[in-house]
Enzyme design. Structure first.
Site, short mmCIF file in Angstrom:
data_model
loop_
_atom_site.label_atom_id
_atom_site.label_comp_id
_atom_site.label_asym_id
_atom_site.label_seq_id
_atom_site.Cartn_x
_atom_site.Cartn_y
_atom_site.Cartn_z
CD GLU A 233 4.16 -1.88 -7.26
OE1 GLU A 233 5.23 -1.95 -6.62
OE2 GLU A 233 3.90 -2.63 -8.21
CD GLU B 77 -1.75 3.86 -7.11
OE1 GLU B 77 -2.41 2.98 -7.71
OE2 GLU B 77 -0.68 4.33 -7.54
#
Length: 338
Positions: free
Chosen positions: A305, A162
């Site tokens: 991420e 994310e």
């Protein structure tokens, strides 16, 4: 492709979770018993191989098609000063992902994963969870389906990541609502906020829980009121992956918080999930324990991420290489006495 037509369909899917293939698990266990090594000597690598065999439905699972998906979203609560960075950074990092310049680009390449980036209405942050719901029902459903759309049944492993400035604040609220405890117990420094920022985060979570706590009656309502678009998308991806039996590698605090409402309602949702790592975010270890997941790595990472998931995917590849590539006692003409 999995699609949730409405919140009832989402709830129904959560109550009818497929289980791993028992026959494949049994066959993989028999193979493990015949490999040229003492039983259990490869530790968790053996467990991972059996886990993958059960969800892939084959005696010798593989990790040839891995997909890393980063969901990105912005949050209205960011206006309260709960992050060390402005919301513009979310879109800037999405551009960086597309240009190949982020950590996840390098790490996904090293574990053999294709990388997909799904930006969700970055120009339109969610509502401030301190004064109202993060999303309408339609917005939450759209986010869940964006996550589901990223799941291909042909995948061997799905890595979830994310990007969303301020998203550790709704993540902390989701954890507190799902598993109890005070805001202070779940709030951490996220992007590196100072003491004043930490206080603002704690106050924001307290306000959000006071406003929404009594009306978060199910996983959908909890996600839409306390979550965010990228958070709901990860929840949708995890549920869709379960429906088509694709194993999932979870990343850090936000990714795990995304399934906290689901796990509260249906604890078995974590059955097809591996925890890639335990991050340096304060509540992540506590959250993993509540989810019943043991992390593969502890590298003091806190990037997000999907970076930790990508590093852990190499552990999975090693586990499957040993499981599928080692000789059996019979093949190696070794006496089975190890």
């Amino acid at each position: 492709m999995i699609h949730f037509d409405d919140k009832a369909a989402f709830a129904a899917a959560l109550t009818d979770l497929p289980m791993p293939d028992a026959a494949a698990l049994e066959a993989a266990a028999r193979r493990q018993a015949m490999l040229t090594k003492p039983a259990g000597s490869l530790g968790r690598l053996e467990e991972i191989a059996l886990f993958m065999a059960g969800w892939q439905g084959r005696e010798s699972p593989c990790a040839e098609r891995i997909r890393a998906v980063i969901f990105a979203g912005n949050h209205g609560v960011a206006a309260r000063g709960v992050s060390a960075f402005p919301t513009e950074v979310t879109a800037q990092m999405v551009t960086n992902f597309h240009n190949g310049g982020a950590a996840i680009n390098a790490l996904a390449g090293m574990c053999g994963a294709e990388l997909s980036v799904v930006a969700l209405d970055l120009e339109r942050p969610t509502g401030d969870i301190c004064v109202g719901p993060a999303m309408s029902e339609a917005e939450c459903l759209n986010a869940l389906n964006a996550g589901a759309a990223a799941v291909d049944p042909a995948l061997d492993l799905l890595l979830l990541g994310e990007m969303g400035i301020a998203n550790t604040t709704p993540a902390a609220a989701l954890c507190a609502k799902a598993f109890g405890g005070t805001a202070e117990l779940w709030v951490g420094r996220g992007t590196g906020v100072d003491t004043h920022g930490l206080t603002r985060k704690t106050e924001a979570v307290q306000l959000a829980l006071a406003l929404h706590g009594d009306v978060c009656g199910d996983a959908f309502e909890t996600l839409r009121r306390l979550g965010g678009r990228e958070i709901a998308a990860m929840a949708g991806a995890v549920l869709a992956a379960r429906i088509v039996r694709v194993p999932v590698m979870l990343d850090g605090f936000i990714g795990c918080a995304a399934i906290a409402p689901l796990a509260k309602e249906a604890p078995a949702i974590t059955g097809h999930c591996l925890a890639g790592h335990v991050s340096a975010e304060a509540g992540h270890g506590r959250l993993l324990a509540a989810l019943g997941l043991v992390p593969l790595l502890n590298l003091h990472m806190r990037l997000g991420e999907g970076s930790g998931a990508a590093v852990a995917a190499q552990i999975v590849r090693s586990a499957l290489a040993a499981h599928g590539g080692m000789a059996t006692f019979a093949e190696a003409t070794v006496a089975q006495a190890l």
